[in-house]
Design a protein around this motif. Structure first.
Motif, short mmCIF file in Angstrom:
data_model
loop_
_atom_site.label_atom_id
_atom_site.label_comp_id
_atom_site.label_asym_id
_atom_site.label_seq_id
_atom_site.Cartn_x
_atom_site.Cartn_y
_atom_site.Cartn_z
N SER A 252 0.84 -1.19 0.00
CA SER A 252 0.00 0.00 0.00
C SER A 252 0.88 1.25 0.00
O SER A 252 2.09 1.19 0.24
N TYR A 316 -2.00 -4.90 7.06
CA TYR A 316 -2.57 -5.16 5.74
C TYR A 316 -2.78 -6.66 5.51
O TYR A 316 -3.74 -7.06 4.86
N LEU A 336 -6.87 -2.02 -0.38
CA LEU A 336 -7.52 -1.77 0.91
C LEU A 336 -7.53 -0.28 1.21
O LEU A 336 -8.50 0.28 1.71
N SER A 551 -11.29 1.52 -7.73
CA SER A 551 -11.40 0.15 -7.23
C SER A 551 -12.32 -0.61 -8.17
O SER A 551 -13.51 -0.31 -8.25
N GLY A 586 -11.59 -2.22 4.30
CA GLY A 586 -10.57 -1.23 3.98
C GLY A 586 -10.47 -0.14 5.04
O GLY A 586 -9.38 0.26 5.45
#
Length: 645
Positions: A252, A316, A336, A551, A586
């Motif tokens: 991320s 994560y 996420l 997304s 998320g």
């Protein structure tokens, strides 16, 4: 030494960085692999008890030998890693930091504190390794449910063979209670399966002959036979496992930031510690080297950024594992982060909000009884495999059918044949026009799919068909709106149909008559308006929009391969209610990650100030460092235990 598996957290290469689902052959987090560390801890405890409990003091040389042994036991792997990194030109990392700090403590004669720093640091690493291993095992256990062996029928006999050796179109047997090893078409009349591993849903999924059964499902009651339609490596479950593996390697933005931060932060800390030791010489009248050197050692110990760099990837991992347990696959920790910021959810209609299966809504007959119309059309349509024909066949049910002769299916139009000596024509308006059969022109204005029926070349009525809404579609839209999200529908269906579905579900905006390129243009406009957009779809025509969305979410059960491959997130059981579950996952992950960042930075800044001012000892520094690391790890692990309902 056995505990030589420390994660390189200052360079952001923890054990979590790659191949998450590969569980080590030996459990390196077990106490047996840390006997040397436990021995060092025992020596430290005994020496402190003798000193403070019984007031027994040893000569300096004896102290040096005993504490030196404990230091070597606890820190050999740390020093070895520090040496390897220095050889590669990496002087600023936690291993060098801990080695310098503990050697400095020994030079000052603070043997017990030097050993304590190394022992508690190594214990902290042990807990970190255990937490990462647990996260790996959870994801592995959650997803890898493929049996290595299956029972296959060959030459009239059943053989137990490796799943990877089974070929396409072979028949495999699955006993009650067994896991399905390969994707296949059900040959038995009916069977019920538990699909928890794939979908997160525990309720039985009853399949009938001809339906698809996926590897990883568990046969619940009766023995079943399947015709294999995908090799072991190509099964849906194998692809899921690959997605999970890839997910753990995709970092991320927060992880990448912490990685860059650690590379800058650690050398700065080294120079600040050096300055803390040297600069007071020029400004403090009664400067004492040992005092300021000790303070600089405290500064070094507390500055270790490991709590951040280990707990954040672990957070994560937890998020990916939590989503997987609920039948949602994130293809990376970065997704996420992105989905947590979503402002608008854009959805396709067919296969996303609806079941993608036609169903007869109403029957209109003219000149004969509706039951007679259903009997004649149902008998004829039972010969066709077209989805519309199957819908009429299912509507007719298992009642006795008429005698059908001379049936001819006209592609793209319908079917025509003789049923009980009556000529029946069933199809769209073009089919009736081809045979010169007139019908009410107003029927062309009906927005739904209709099948016109003529008996002996005279119009006799029509079937009105619609795509049935999914059971949780309305609740999903309501919940998304309650969560403060805008909900928009983009569909290639007629605007009248799309508007009607939109009104029924309470969708904010519904756009129909869209080609794939029109959907892309609409999504671009929505992104400009709402900033962060998620798109949910299942068809091959949705692939361009899935790729464009911040997304992209694919429905994994009915979804096409193109949609699943393009999407960032895959919902295994096709339930739209899982969209909000994905967004909540998320947000939970991001919240816990930032809790860890704030906690670690706050504690470190406070203790750094105390250490520089001479108010914190090495004991307090190492306890604060290890303590905040453990708190952050426990907080990250907590994600995996959260229930999303």
């Amino acid at each position: 030494m056995a505990h030589s598996h420390h994660s390189d957290c200052c360079n952001h290469e923890p054990a979590s960085a790659t191949k998450v689902v590969a569980v080590p052959q030996k459990d390196e987090s077990s106490w047996r692999s840390h006997l040397d560390l436990l021995g060092a801890l025992a020596i430290l405890v005994v020496m402190l008890v003798l000193l403070y409990g019984f007031k027994i003091q040893f000569p300096n040389l004896v102290n040096l030998m005993i504490y030196g042994t404990a230091w070597l036991l606890a820190g050999w792997s740390v020093m070895k890693m520090a040496f390897r990194k220095v050889k590669r030109g990496d002087f600023f990392n936690e291993f060098v930091l801990m080695t310098v700090a503990t050697i400095g403590a020994f030079l000052l004669g603070e043997y017990s504190e030097g050993v304590a720093v190394m022992v508690f640091y190594s214990i902290g690493e042990w807990f970190q390794d255990a937490a990462v291993s647990r996260a790996k095992r959870n994801i592995k256990r959650l997803m890898d449910v493929r049996p290595d062996q299956v029972t296959v029928l060959r030459n009239g006999k059943s053989e137990i063979v490796n799943s990877s050796s089974v070929k396409l179109n072979e028949t495999v047997q699955v006993k009650a209670g067994e896991k399905v090893g390969l994707d296949g078409e059900l040959l038995s009349e009916t069977a019920s399966f538990n699909s928890t591993a794939l979908t997160g849903e525990s309720r039985p999924d009853t399949k009938t002959k001809g339906e698809l059964v996926l590897a990883g499902m568990i046969n619940l009651n009766t023995p079943a036979e399947l015709k294999v339609n995908a090799l072991f490596k190509d099964s849906r479950l194998s692809r899921i496992l690959e997605m999970v593996q890839d997910a753990t390697a995709r970092k991320s933005r927060t992880q990448l930031f912490i990685s860059r931060f650690a590379k800058v932060y650690t050398p700065i800390v080294f120079f600040l510690a050096f300055a803390l030791c040297v600069l007071p010489y020029f400004f403090v009248a009664d400067y004492n080297f040992n005092t300021w050197f000790y303070r600089s050692l405290v500064f070094l110990v507390i500055s270790c950024p490991c709590a951040l760099v280990v707990s954040i990837p672990l957070g994560y991992f937890g998020g990916i594992g939590l989503a997987s347990r609920n039948g949602i696959l994130f293809k990376g920790g970065n997704f996420l982060d992105v989905i947590a910021k979503t402002n608008v959810v854009v959805m396709d209609k067919t296969g996303t909000l609806t079941k993608g299966v036609f169903k007869v809504i109403s029957v209109e007959a003219e000149g004969l009884a509706p039951d007679r119309l259903v009997y004649l059309a149902g008998s004829l349509e039972s010969l066709s495999n077209h989805p519309v024909a199957r819908a009429i066949g299912e509507y007719y049910g298992t009642r006795e059918k008429g005698i059908v002769r001379d049936a001819e299916e006209i592609p793209g139009m319908g079917i025509r044949g003789t049923v009980d000596d009556q000529i029946v024509t069933a199809g769209n308006n073009r089919l009736l026009e081809q045979y010169g059969i007139s019908y009410p022109v107003g029927l062309n204005d009906i927005s739904d799919t209709i099948v016109l029926v003529a008996i002996n070349d005279k119009y006799a009525g029509y079937f009105r068909l619609g795509d049935e809404l999914k059971e949780d579609a309305k609740r999903s839209v309501t919940d998304l709106k309650k969560a403060g999200l805008k909900v928009v529908m983009l569909s290639g269906d007629k605007q009248t149909v799309v508007s009607e579905v939109g009104r029924e579900l309470g969708i904010d905006e519904a756009y129909g008559d869209l080609m794939p390129e029109d959907k892309v243009n609409k999504l671009q406009l929505l992104k400009q308006r709402y900033k962060v957009a998620a798109f949910v779809g299942d068809g091959i025509n949705d692939a361009p929009v899935l790729a464009l969305a911040d997304s992209g979410i694919a429905m994994g059960g009915l979804g096409t391969d193109a949609a699943i491959e393009t999407a960032d997130i895959v919902i295994q059981n096709d339930q739209p209610s899982k969209i909000l579950t994905a967004i909540r996952t998320g947000k939970i992950t991001r919240s816990i990650v930032w809790q860890n960042i704030v906690l670690a930075m706050l504690v470190k800044v406070l203790v750094l100030i105390w250490g520089a001012g001479g108010m914190a000892s090495l004991w307090e520094a190492v306890i604060a460092d290890v303590g905040v690391a453990l708190l952050a790890i426990l907080n990250a692990v907590r994600i995996q235990r959260i229930s999303l309902g």
